[in-house]
Motif scaffolding. Sequence first.
Motif, mmCIF file in Angstrom:
data_model
loop_
_atom_site.group_PDB
_atom_site.id
_atom_site.type_symbol
_atom_site.label_atom_id
_atom_site.label_comp_id
_atom_site.label_asym_id
_atom_site.label_seq_id
_atom_site.Cartn_x
_atom_site.Cartn_y
_atom_site.Cartn_z
ATOM 1 N N GLU A 166 0.069 2.154 8.837
ATOM 2 C CA GLU A 166 -0.589 2.254 7.527
ATOM 3 C C GLU A 166 0.147 1.382 6.505
ATOM 4 N N SER A 167 1.445 1.410 6.560
ATOM 5 C CA SER A 167 2.244 0.606 5.644
ATOM 6 C C SER A 167 2.010 -0.886 5.866
ATOM 7 N N ILE A 168 1.883 -1.294 7.124
ATOM 8 C CA ILE A 168 1.599 -2.706 7.426
ATOM 9 C C ILE A 168 0.266 -3.106 6.821
ATOM 10 N N GLN A 169 -0.755 -2.266 6.962
ATOM 11 C CA GLN A 169 -2.072 -2.580 6.398
ATOM 12 C C GLN A 169 -1.999 -2.726 4.882
ATOM 13 N N ILE A 170 -1.290 -1.821 4.238
ATOM 14 C CA ILE A 170 -1.166 -1.866 2.779
ATOM 15 C C ILE A 170 -0.423 -3.134 2.348
ATOM 16 N N GLN A 171 0.691 -3.415 3.006
ATOM 17 C CA GLN A 171 1.472 -4.589 2.621
ATOM 18 C C GLN A 171 0.746 -5.891 2.942
ATOM 19 N N ALA A 172 0.020 -5.924 4.046
ATOM 20 C CA ALA A 172 -0.737 -7.135 4.379
ATOM 21 C C ALA A 172 -1.784 -7.417 3.304
ATOM 22 N N LYS A 173 -2.414 -6.362 2.791
ATOM 23 C CA LYS A 173 -3.369 -6.537 1.684
ATOM 24 C C LYS A 173 -2.648 -7.032 0.444
ATOM 25 N N LEU A 174 -1.528 -6.427 0.147
ATOM 26 C CA LEU A 174 -0.752 -6.780 -1.038
ATOM 27 C C LEU A 174 -0.281 -8.230 -0.991
ATOM 28 N N TYR A 175 0.259 -8.645 0.147
ATOM 29 C CA TYR A 175 0.793 -9.997 0.281
ATOM 30 C C TYR A 175 -0.267 -11.013 0.681
ATOM 31 N N GLY A 176 -1.398 -10.551 1.157
ATOM 32 C CA GLY A 176 -2.449 -11.454 1.596
ATOM 33 C C GLY A 176 -2.207 -12.051 2.971
ATOM 34 N N THR A 177 -1.216 -11.527 3.693
ATOM 35 C CA THR A 177 -0.869 -12.034 5.023
ATOM 36 C C THR A 177 0.007 -11.019 5.739
ATOM 37 N N ARG A 178 0.035 -11.128 7.067
ATOM 38 C CA ARG A 178 0.986 -10.329 7.853
ATOM 39 C C ARG A 178 2.311 -11.067 7.975
ATOM 40 N N LYS A 179 2.335 -12.334 7.635
ATOM 41 C CA LYS A 179 3.544 -13.138 7.799
ATOM 42 C C LYS A 179 4.443 -13.012 6.571
ATOM 43 N N HIS A 180 5.026 -11.839 6.435
ATOM 44 C CA HIS A 180 5.908 -11.535 5.311
ATOM 45 C C HIS A 180 7.107 -10.775 5.847
ATOM 46 N N VAL A 181 8.275 -11.026 5.279
ATOM 47 C CA VAL A 181 9.490 -10.395 5.789
ATOM 48 C C VAL A 181 9.448 -8.864 5.667
#
Length: 110
Positions: free
Chosen positions: A20-35
């Motif tokens: 769930e956290s990955i989904q939220i952060q991917a939306k926030l950052y606009g990508t899954r490629k984030h540290v």
Amino acid sequence: MGNVFLSQSEYTKALNLYKESIQIQAKLYGTRKHVGIAQILNNIASGAILHGDHDQAMEFYKEPLSIDFEVYETLERADVVKIPNNMASVAYSNDDQGTALQFYGSGTCD
């Protein structure tokens, strides 16, 4: 919160929160490629080890290694080198010393 459940051996609950956290952060950052996402994936891999699923852990370690290398363009960082080191430990615990040595020696497995 996922780390709390993981520390209490509640792997399934932790995994759900991590995802769930990955989904939220991917939306926030606009990508899954984030540290930040790489760190969550690293936590998932660590949880898989604690749960006894070393094969799944190896799979989960691959994406954060790729993300961190893409972001930092090197593995020569303390926060990045831990991933191939963890992968080497998993390989070693699976009696795959050859792969473990590759990870320890180069930081990646060719």
